[in-house]
Write an enzyme that holds these catalytic residues in place. Sequence first.
Site, PDB file in Angstrom:
ATOM      1  N   ASP A 192     -16.019 -21.271 -55.157  1.00  0.00           N
ATOM      2  CA  ASP A 192     -17.351 -21.162 -55.759  1.00  0.00           C
ATOM      3  C   ASP A 192     -17.784 -22.538 -56.281  1.00  0.00           C
ATOM      4  OD1 ASP A 192     -19.662 -20.398 -57.073  1.00  0.00           O
ATOM      5  OD2 ASP A 192     -18.745 -18.725 -58.139  1.00  0.00           O
ATOM      6  N   ASP A 193     -18.832 -23.091 -55.701  1.00  0.00           N
ATOM      7  CA  ASP A 193     -19.361 -24.391 -56.152  1.00  0.00           C
ATOM      8  C   ASP A 193     -18.422 -25.554 -55.859  1.00  0.00           C
ATOM      9  OD1 ASP A 193     -21.512 -23.021 -57.193  1.00  0.00           O
ATOM     10  OD2 ASP A 193     -21.325 -23.778 -59.228  1.00  0.00           O
ATOM     11  N   CYS A 240     -25.241 -19.251 -55.182  1.00  0.00           N
ATOM     12  CA  CYS A 240     -24.154 -18.295 -54.939  1.00  0.00           C
ATOM     13  C   CYS A 240     -24.571 -17.069 -54.147  1.00  0.00           C
ATOM     14  CB  CYS A 240     -23.544 -17.859 -56.272  1.00  0.00           C
ATOM     15  SG  CYS A 240     -22.661 -19.170 -57.153  1.00  0.00           S
ATOM     16  N   ASP A 276     -19.035 -21.408 -51.140  1.00  0.00           N
ATOM     17  CA  ASP A 276     -20.364 -20.799 -50.983  1.00  0.00           C
ATOM     18  C   ASP A 276     -21.483 -21.837 -51.072  1.00  0.00           C
ATOM     19  OD1 ASP A 276     -20.155 -21.302 -53.701  1.00  0.00           O
ATOM     20  OD2 ASP A 276     -20.752 -19.298 -54.339  1.00  0.00           O
TER      21      ASP A 276
END
Length: 483
Positions: A37-38, A70, A305
Amino acid sequence: MGAATTSAAVTTPTTTSVTQPAAAAAQRPNIVFVLTDDMSSNLLPYMPQVRKLQSQGMTFNDAVVSNSLCCPSRSTIFTGQYPHNTGVLGNDGPNGGFDAFHKNGLERDTFATALKAKGYRTAMMGKYLNGYDPKATVDGQQPYVPPGWSQWDVVGDGYKGYDYKLAHNHKIEPHGNKTKDYLTDVLSEKGQSFIKKSAAAHKPFMLEVALFTPHGPSIPARRDKHDFPGLKAPHGPAFDRLPTNAPPWLARQNPLTQSEKNTIDKKFRKRAQSLQAVDKMVGKLRDTLARAGVADDTYIVFSSDNGFHLGEYRLKAGKQTAFDTDVRVPLVIAGPGVAAGRTSNAQVSNIDFAPTFRKIGGAAVSSRVDGHSLLPLLDGGPDADWRTANLIEHRHAKKSPDDPDNHGGESISPPNYHAMRTISYTYVEYDSGAKEYYDLRTDPNELHNTVGRLSRARLAELHDALTRLKDCRGDGCWSAGHP
């Protein structure tokens, strides 16, 4: 199935009786998909297990996401459709988050439903979509488990790493603040168990482990919180610098203060620390595959993502721009028939995950899918046969105080735009009429907006090509990706 199985063998499934899906599926490879994530690409040097995966598989140098946020990105990953076709444009609100994904009926046709129908065991672990709450009742279920998943181990809010509730199928497992409760480690154990059980049952499987890290607040495992002492954020050419002829929303950004730079260094260090547990998990999952005797028959996919900026272009923590810092993501794939240590410059996108997974499992790819299977590239096909342009979309989402992507109020969301990213340029059109053009061959750090030097004819050509992409649907997106 032995080690000689290649991805080429699964692109055209053998004809089998419709009454024997499990027997047909037993001839197909497994998939383990690890989604961070990120995660920006500049964090890869701090992940030795992922770098080992690179040495044994293929690294995609120009993988991008269709929307650097996201929930729109994850919706695209599940479906293979651009955000303008999923209708999921933000993390919350009427056109965002889990509510929009569910309301739009997208859960009924994902790579999970397709693979499960082909006899695969499927598991979703970690982060699903913003707004999903294990405690909520949806369609009479509590916790709610979407179609297509054989096993469901999902957390609604796991950003802090501890003190969360995990939906284990239709039961809730509370986790506290003990060392053993650290979410990445819990998901690692569950992932290993799922692999062992699936292999023992001689069933093909698809496992997605979707992490909350290194997304802020980037809480590392306690064993890792002192790693990389003194580590500072990279100060590349774009750090604390505006592009020439910057668009109005960016031109008004002030130089970073020393205090802000210190905060950026601390954030980068915590991001690297929080990924140590993820890297360890990748190694453990691979070891488990080997011990279970299915490593040679399994595709391992590692990605994020979206990307992330941290000081570039005078922007503090955040994403959502069309710059490569935000839209370009790590993508590494190893598996049957994938040559070790290869790299590809093909213009791949997160729209390509779903059709790839479907093809691996011998499932049909719907004409509604905008992406394309990566198997030809993984089998050694030339980059020249791939699309040449990808679409980037951003619809200005109204900020919510509960949205974790506000990053403590630091994140700046650009105005609405559509962009076209190719190997040689990035072209951006804002709804306001502002435009950007970066020649990536001579200006790879995107520091010189040269749109003012383009002829009217060239601008018209770019506008028409971008319009075809932002209006494309299904099979038409492949041709639109060849401007």
